[in-house]
Design a protein around this motif. Sequence first.
Motif, PDB file in Angstrom:
ATOM      1  N   LYS A 260       0.824  -1.213   0.000  1.00  0.00           N
ATOM      2  CA  LYS A 260       0.000   0.000   0.000  1.00  0.00           C
ATOM      3  C   LYS A 260       0.868   1.278   0.000  1.00  0.00           C
ATOM      4  CE  LYS A 260      -3.927  -2.170   2.339  1.00  0.00           C
ATOM      5  NZ  LYS A 260      -4.822  -2.159   3.535  1.00  0.00           N
ATOM      6  N   ALA A 263      -0.705   4.600  -1.908  1.00  0.00           N
ATOM      7  CA  ALA A 263      -1.509   5.621  -1.227  1.00  0.00           C
ATOM      8  C   ALA A 263      -0.641   6.803  -0.806  1.00  0.00           C
ATOM      9  CB  ALA A 263      -2.200   5.007   0.002  1.00  0.00           C
ATOM     10  N   HIS A 377     -14.015   8.105   4.819  1.00  0.00           N
ATOM     11  CA  HIS A 377     -15.084   7.666   3.930  1.00  0.00           C
ATOM     12  C   HIS A 377     -16.226   7.134   4.810  1.00  0.00           C
ATOM     13  CE1 HIS A 377     -14.148   3.450   4.540  1.00  0.00           C
ATOM     14  NE2 HIS A 377     -12.994   3.499   3.899  1.00  0.00           N
ATOM     15  N   THR A 436     -13.440   5.918  -7.092  1.00  0.00           N
ATOM     16  CA  THR A 436     -12.390   5.007  -7.539  1.00  0.00           C
ATOM     17  C   THR A 436     -11.232   5.058  -6.552  1.00  0.00           C
ATOM     18  OG1 THR A 436     -10.999   4.403  -9.438  1.00  0.00           O
ATOM     19  CG2 THR A 436     -11.240   6.747  -8.995  1.00  0.00           C
ATOM     20  N   ALA A 437     -10.444   3.995  -6.522  1.00  0.00           N
ATOM     21  CA  ALA A 437      -9.375   3.861  -5.530  1.00  0.00           C
ATOM     22  C   ALA A 437      -8.377   5.000  -5.612  1.00  0.00           C
ATOM     23  CB  ALA A 437      -8.650   2.533  -5.740  1.00  0.00           C
ATOM     24  N   GLY A 438      -8.004   5.533  -4.464  1.00  0.00           N
ATOM     25  CA  GLY A 438      -6.928   6.505  -4.374  1.00  0.00           C
ATOM     26  C   GLY A 438      -7.341   7.955  -4.395  1.00  0.00           C
ATOM     27  N   THR A 439      -8.590   8.255  -4.765  1.00  0.00           N
ATOM     28  CA  THR A 439      -8.987   9.669  -4.825  1.00  0.00           C
ATOM     29  C   THR A 439      -9.046  10.291  -3.435  1.00  0.00           C
ATOM     30  OG1 THR A 439     -11.322   9.018  -4.908  1.00  0.00           O
ATOM     31  CG2 THR A 439     -10.231   9.459  -7.009  1.00  0.00           C
ATOM     32  N   ASP A 441      -6.917   9.555  -1.046  1.00  0.00           N
ATOM     33  CA  ASP A 441      -5.516   9.863  -0.736  1.00  0.00           C
ATOM     34  C   ASP A 441      -5.109  11.180  -1.395  1.00  0.00           C
ATOM     35  OD1 ASP A 441      -5.333   7.307   0.514  1.00  0.00           O
ATOM     36  OD2 ASP A 441      -4.985   6.396  -1.444  1.00  0.00           O
TER      37      ASP A 441
END
Length: 518
Positions: A260, A263, A377, A436-439, A441
Amino acid sequence: MKIFSKEQIYEGDKLTAEKQSITSTELMERAAIQIFNWMHIRMQGAQVPIHVFCGIGNNGGDGLVLARHLITHGYNVNTYVINYSDTRSKDFLINYDRIKNVSKKWPLLMTDAEALPVIHQDDIIVDAVFGIGLNRPVVDWVKNLFTHFRASKAFTLSIDIPSGLFPDQVPANENDVVWANYTLSFQTPKLLFFLPETAKYTVQWEVLDIGIDPEYLYTTATAYELIGKHEMLPVYKPREKFSNKGQFGHCLIIGGSYGKIGAVTLASRAALSSGAGLVTTFIPKCGYNAIQSSFPEAMVITDVNEDCITHIKYDIEPSVIALGVGMGTATKTITAFETFLKTNKTPLVIDADGINMLAQKKALLKLLPQQTILTPHPKELERLIGTWKDDFDKLKKVKALSKKYDLIVVIKGANTITVFQDKGYVNTTGNPGLATAGTGDVLTGIITGLIAQGYAPIAATLFGIYLHGKSADIAIEDLGYQSLIASHVIEALGEAYIDLFKQPEQPQVEEEPEDSKE
């Protein structure tokens, strides 16, 4: 833009009538004419059947005024009075008499829904049954009428709010409410337009200026505000010609674990792209090569451990620290997190596993510096504050958390809401591509970068959320929702900054050809 409560709206109407020496009936006329103008511009006399459904309160009075103007301008209008009670408002009665003077076809009085009017898919429904003053459950036969509206698939326009909605609570059943294609809200948007459980009842909304006293609008403090370009432009800090990187702060991004490291990379790139002067990452050893090769602009400090963070020690003096992205919640990591908080005095932005660790050991909340920013989140927020009955209850619980520990809490969503003490700020940028993943971060990094540049924590949070959403709005113009990834949001940050200073494009008027001029 301020979001006024029901009580403030009533007070504004009353004060406006007094200061402008007009009656409430005249104010109603002014408001309904604005709705008529909105429709008239778009319809241009088209003879589509228009069904105006009026309640017997002031919202129904608005509907009667609208129907009267539609009739006198030659539209094909059917007017109905939904007789759900024996009580009528004064302004409703005045306008009921007025509409009878302009048409031989008086409003149809409906006392039950046994004989539902025929509404075709190509017709137009105007919903003026209930307004913000609804304070009782909707009777069954009126619910059936609302279901009939929806089943007809006709375009439905609601006046002020979709009928059946309460301004401060979620309806018990979705069939108790009109599902509007469009809502025209008087003077101010309603908070319920931005909450997941109530926003679904109107596809689009628009605010109509009905001339409420400007001084009242300007001076009245509200519990919520809408944040857009107009609100963010004054926040922006321009740079001087002889600036250097030392003037724009040093971010420390603490996070990452085996698998990870991405991130931390995203958060660090976003911090630097938002304008921070320097970025250092603090990561476990396993991420060293990854960050040094993928993001050469960052400096790197590694933990003594290979796979996760176990000892947070550094010899720099950061302006701000972001903590938690990709960090994991290993026992040694939680211990390191707690030890760090006991001595840290630097401003913090905490995300992801940092929030999960706070949720596991809530006593740590007392160790956070003033105005620490949390960016959970939904599931992370639930772990922190517990379950909530509905969206209004969620806001209440977040405000309580913010006040107790002096925190800024970001409630991520389609309309991200930032809570600080008793105040809520509703963001207007962003789109489904951000799912979506990472937004998240990236958002953490942007806010951190803004604090490093000298923005106050609440200003950095609001500006960061705005830029994050605007970057996504710009990126999807070429990519669409499905193809947007977190890196695209970072890449569009520069355009988001530039957009702050763009003026709206004026419509082009084609000149008449020379040979047609007389």
